[in-house]
Design an enzyme around this catalytic site. Sequence first.
Site, PDB file in Angstrom:
ATOM      1  N   PRO A 176       0.841  -1.206   0.000  1.00  0.00           N
ATOM      2  CA  PRO A 176       0.000   0.000   0.000  1.00  0.00           C
ATOM      3  C   PRO A 176       0.871   1.251   0.000  1.00  0.00           C
ATOM      4  O   PRO A 176       1.949   1.271   0.594  1.00  0.00           O
ATOM      5  CB  PRO A 176      -0.791  -0.115   1.313  1.00  0.00           C
ATOM      6  N   LYS A 177       0.410   2.277  -0.685  1.00  0.00           N
ATOM      7  CA  LYS A 177       1.086   3.578  -0.649  1.00  0.00           C
ATOM      8  C   LYS A 177       0.391   4.417   0.415  1.00  0.00           C
ATOM      9  O   LYS A 177      -0.732   4.868   0.231  1.00  0.00           O
ATOM     10  CB  LYS A 177       1.026   4.269  -2.013  1.00  0.00           C
TER      11      LYS A 177
END
Length: 272
Positions: free
Chosen positions: A43-44
């Site tokens: 995930p960013k």
Amino acid sequence: METSRITSQPATSSPEFPLSLDTPPMEARTADALPEGPWQYEPKWDGFRCLAFKGRDAVELRAKSGKPLGRYFPELTTMLRDLAARQFVVDGEIVIEIDGRVSFDALQMRLHPAESRIRKLSAETPARLILFDALAAPGGEMLLDLPLPDRRRAIEDFVARAENAGLKLSPATTSLATARRWLRGAGRGATDGVVAKALAEPYRPGERTMIKVKRLRTADCVVGGFRYLSGKRQIGSLLLGLYNDRGQLDHVGFTSTIASDERAALTKRLEA
């Protein structure tokens, strides 16, 4: 913000820290779709990118720009100093949760000149450090040249041994289907996209060897105002808004993608 390219070779380490405090994090280039193949997806996070350095006693937090972050997050500095581990460098994201949701506004409130204000906020809304990579393992062992799976095992072991609520391990997967599901759910708080890292690659400080894909949404917005370019009497960005249910215009963002040959005419039009 975009920065000029920085060499991938970190400066010589100091006696206190395993790596120089000038060491930049590995960065990502933007893409429209997630790559297929031997990649790890993460995930960013919608927070402040941070390299955390710990020497024999001292702790330093450095932003992607290289600027110190420690004074704004004293609770993280204290937490890392209290860990038994010494002589390490880890890569992660600083986040703050409000009512169970990550709040970027709460992060920005920490960038305050008054230390008393920062101390108050650090007690009321403590930050967490979400870790996803390791540059130097406890004891000072260099990990930069190792492939990602080895570095991933090192950061997993680091978080597990720390047993501290202020640290969190970022999820990771090699499943493209899982990464696409994460991407569909991004943009609603904690994350704003997905980052892909090549499994065989070493850690390359300052280089854009990762790939980031953001979840994009479109909207027809009202131009509520504009800002001039720094030092010029030409438009630099447009301020965008959307009307809420009460008929009020809420600011929702800005755009600076204005072609150079259109600036003069657009400036004249909007100034009128």
